[in-house]
Design a protein around this motif. Structure first.
Motif, PDB file in Angstrom:
ATOM      1  N   THR A   1       0.852  -1.128   0.029  1.00  0.00           N
ATOM      2  CA  THR A   1      -0.045  -0.174   0.000  1.00  0.00           C
ATOM      3  C   THR A   1       0.967   1.174  -0.013  1.00  0.00           C
ATOM      4  O   THR A   1       0.567   2.221  -0.813  1.00  0.00           O
ATOM      5  CB  THR A   1      -0.971   0.095   1.164  1.00  0.00           C
ATOM      6  OG1 THR A   1      -1.977  -1.155   1.246  1.00  0.00           O
ATOM      7  CG2 THR A   1      -1.808   1.199   1.230  1.00  0.00           C
ATOM      8  N   ALA A   2       1.742   1.292   0.714  1.00  0.00           N
ATOM      9  CA  ALA A   2       2.820   2.345   0.906  1.00  0.00           C
ATOM     10  C   ALA A   2       3.665   2.475  -0.264  1.00  0.00           C
ATOM     11  O   ALA A   2       3.698   3.567  -0.791  1.00  0.00           O
ATOM     12  CB  ALA A   2       3.719   2.353   2.259  1.00  0.00           C
TER      13      ALA A   2
ATOM     14  N   GLY B   1       7.647  11.787   1.771  1.00  0.00           N
ATOM     15  CA  GLY B   1       6.390  12.831   1.655  1.00  0.00           C
ATOM     16  C   GLY B   1       5.164  12.323   0.679  1.00  0.00           C
ATOM     17  O   GLY B   1       4.052  12.452   1.003  1.00  0.00           O
ATOM     18  N   TYR B   2       5.651  11.369  -0.064  1.00  0.00           N
ATOM     19  CA  TYR B   2       4.611  10.759  -0.847  1.00  0.00           C
ATOM     20  C   TYR B   2       3.520   9.640  -0.388  1.00  0.00           C
ATOM     21  O   TYR B   2       2.485   9.377  -0.648  1.00  0.00           O
ATOM     22  CB  TYR B   2       5.276  10.128  -2.185  1.00  0.00           C
ATOM     23  CG  TYR B   2       5.991  10.852  -3.048  1.00  0.00           C
ATOM     24  CD1 TYR B   2       5.328  11.759  -3.918  1.00  0.00           C
ATOM     25  CD2 TYR B   2       7.328  11.018  -2.963  1.00  0.00           C
ATOM     26  CE1 TYR B   2       5.969  12.637  -4.824  1.00  0.00           C
ATOM     27  CE2 TYR B   2       8.136  11.824  -3.934  1.00  0.00           C
ATOM     28  CZ  TYR B   2       7.241  12.747  -4.729  1.00  0.00           C
ATOM     29  OH  TYR B   2       8.108  13.560  -5.626  1.00  0.00           O
ATOM     30  N   ARG B   3       4.221   9.243   0.861  1.00  0.00           N
ATOM     31  CA  ARG B   3       3.565   8.056   1.572  1.00  0.00           C
ATOM     32  C   ARG B   3       2.772   8.643   2.732  1.00  0.00           C
ATOM     33  O   ARG B   3       2.074   7.650   3.474  1.00  0.00           O
ATOM     34  CB  ARG B   3       4.620   6.993   2.116  1.00  0.00           C
ATOM     35  CG  ARG B   3       5.319   6.296   1.151  1.00  0.00           C
ATOM     36  CD  ARG B   3       6.384   5.267   1.444  1.00  0.00           C
ATOM     37  NE  ARG B   3       6.512   4.181   0.619  1.00  0.00           N
ATOM     38  CZ  ARG B   3       7.911   3.665   0.791  1.00  0.00           C
ATOM     39  NH1 ARG B   3       8.663   3.707   1.767  1.00  0.00           N
ATOM     40  NH2 ARG B   3       7.914   2.413   0.008  1.00  0.00           N
ATOM     41  N   ALA B   4       3.008  10.080   3.135  1.00  0.00           N
ATOM     42  CA  ALA B   4       2.645  10.606   4.281  1.00  0.00           C
ATOM     43  C   ALA B   4       1.104  10.372   4.596  1.00  0.00           C
ATOM     44  O   ALA B   4       0.347  10.095   5.532  1.00  0.00           O
ATOM     45  CB  ALA B   4       2.623  12.068   4.282  1.00  0.00           C
ATOM     46  N   SER B   5       0.369  10.304   3.145  1.00  0.00           N
ATOM     47  CA  SER B   5      -1.200  10.099   3.264  1.00  0.00           C
ATOM     48  C   SER B   5      -1.666   8.927   3.905  1.00  0.00           C
ATOM     49  O   SER B   5      -3.119   8.902   4.305  1.00  0.00           O
ATOM     50  CB  SER B   5      -1.916  10.508   1.984  1.00  0.00           C
ATOM     51  OG  SER B   5      -1.509   9.555   1.106  1.00  0.00           O
ATOM     52  N   ALA B   6      -0.679   8.083   3.744  1.00  0.00           N
ATOM     53  CA  ALA B   6      -1.347   6.429   4.158  1.00  0.00           C
ATOM     54  C   ALA B   6      -1.074   6.078   5.619  1.00  0.00           C
ATOM     55  O   ALA B   6      -1.643   5.415   6.379  1.00  0.00           O
ATOM     56  CB  ALA B   6      -0.427   5.580   3.445  1.00  0.00           C
ATOM     57  N   MET B   7      -0.189   7.356   6.251  1.00  0.00           N
ATOM     58  CA  MET B   7       0.044   7.277   7.695  1.00  0.00           C
ATOM     59  C   MET B   7       0.223   8.591   8.628  1.00  0.00           C
ATOM     60  O   MET B   7       1.144   9.194   8.963  1.00  0.00           O
ATOM     61  CB  MET B   7       1.478   6.364   7.862  1.00  0.00           C
ATOM     62  CG  MET B   7       2.506   7.043   7.038  1.00  0.00           C
ATOM     63  SD  MET B   7       4.097   5.851   7.308  1.00  0.00           S
ATOM     64  CE  MET B   7       4.117   5.108   5.469  1.00  0.00           C
ATOM     65  N   LEU B   8      -0.954   9.402   8.157  1.00  0.00           N
ATOM     66  CA  LEU B   8      -0.748  10.765   8.777  1.00  0.00           C
ATOM     67  C   LEU B   8      -0.470  10.822  10.328  1.00  0.00           C
ATOM     68  O   LEU B   8       0.272  11.933  10.295  1.00  0.00           O
ATOM     69  CB  LEU B   8      -2.264  11.431   8.568  1.00  0.00           C
ATOM     70  CG  LEU B   8      -2.615  11.745   7.075  1.00  0.00           C
ATOM     71  CD1 LEU B   8      -4.068  12.337   6.917  1.00  0.00           C
ATOM     72  CD2 LEU B   8      -1.504  12.789   6.538  1.00  0.00           C
TER      73      LEU B   8
END
Length: 324
Positions: free
Chosen positions: A197-198, A243-250
């Motif tokens: 997912t990440a 930064g690109y993965r931040a939305s998956a683990m706010l």
């Protein structure tokens, strides 16, 4: 070294092997798919072989992390890896009994799948006759292929800081010793995150500016971990993947950013969602743990996280074989 011939014999029964494997943090700071740090969290695997497959050719008992979620049959990752290595070495499987005691949290970016792959590969290799075993390089290649990249399997195999790359014909790695005063502090959330997912959130290409920035920071991080920890904060700055993965683990991204604003060298461990903070000495480690707990309590989520001080595992997996 194995000749990689067609299957010719069955692995002998009456053997037992114990493997202890450290966890790991991959993608350390800017070191996407190239840097991995061995951590002092250990999974222990005991494998016993029987002369021939019985009514239950595979028996599995798992305790600790993941005990309620991992399969208890031949689809278990460790079993699949063992069968793969024996197939590659030209041998067939006997009946096996597997007992695992897991301390590495699953799906948290601390190398649980890599540890399972490494433990399975090393156990299977050790159960072969010495002349039939795969070389260290072949084991690294097999483990990296199964994991998809070497940055977690390499430190689990060898300990310390692993710098890994692809040499055209396969993966290679070197171990670098980390200064003893570097102490990892981890904040582990209750919820898991799939690596797939990440990774799916990453762009297909990045700018030269981002690539250049990460090249410099990666080199600086190696210097910080081995020579001068005062550069840990700058050395862990990433422009390539976090930064690109931040939305998956706010919550994790927010915690990491808050810690960095306070001057701590915090990063996302692997694909997340664990937050890893690299500290310089016991005093800073204690301060980092206190800062993490303070931020979590302020957000009202402290009950959903574990904050632990770990060690860098200076040695990789250990294997012990004996006849039963």
């Amino acid at each position: 070294m194995s000749t990689l011939s067609a299957p010719s014999a069955q692995v002998a029964g009456g053997q037992q092997v114990t493997v202890q494997v450290p966890g790991s943090s991959g993608n350390v700071g800017p070191g996407f798919d190239t840097l991995g740090l061995a951590l002092g969290l250990y999974d222990t695997l005991v494998v016993s072989t029987h002369e021939a497959p019985e009514a239950e050719p595979v028996r599995i008992d798992v305790a600790g992390e993941g005990a309620d979620s991992v399969p208890a049959d031949d689809t278990h990752l460790v079993v699949q890896v063992m069968m793969k290595l024996w197939e590659q070495a030209g041998w067939t499987s006997p009946g096996i009994e597997l007992r695992a005691e897991n301390a590495i949290p699953h799906g948290r970016g601390l190398g649980s799948s890599a540890a399972a792959i490494v433990s399975g590969a090393l156990a299977a290799n050790a159960l072969l006759p010495e002349t039939a075993r795969l070389s260290d390089g072949q084991v690294l290649q097999l483990c990296s292929d199964l994991e998809g990249h070497p940055d977690n399997v390499a430190p689990s195999l060898n300990g310390g800081l692993a710098i890994s790359w692809h040499a055209g014909t396969g993966y290679r790695t070197v171990k670098v010793d980390v200064l003893p005063q570097v102490i990892p502090v981890v904040a582990i959330p209750a919820s898991a995150l799939s690596t797939d997912t990440a990774r799916a959130l990453l762009p297909h290409s990045v700018s030269h500016q981002s690539a250049t920035a990460n090249s410099g920071r990666t080199a600086l991080l190696v210097h910080a971990l081995t020579k001068d920890p005062s550069y840990l904060l700058e050395g862990t700055e990433d422009s390539l993947h976090q930064g690109y993965r931040a939305s998956a683990m706010l919550p994790s991204a927010t915690l990491m950013q808050g810690m960095r604003a306070k001057g701590f060298a915090s990063t996302i461990s692997g694909a997340g969602p664990t937050v890893l903070t690299l500290t310089d000495g016991p005093q800073q480690a204690e301060a980092a743990a206190a800062a993490l707990l303070e931020m979590l309590e302020s957000s009202g989520t402290a009950q959903d996280w574990r904050v632990n001080e770990l060690k860098v595992a200076g040695e990789g997996a250990k294997v012990e074989v004996h006849q039963r």
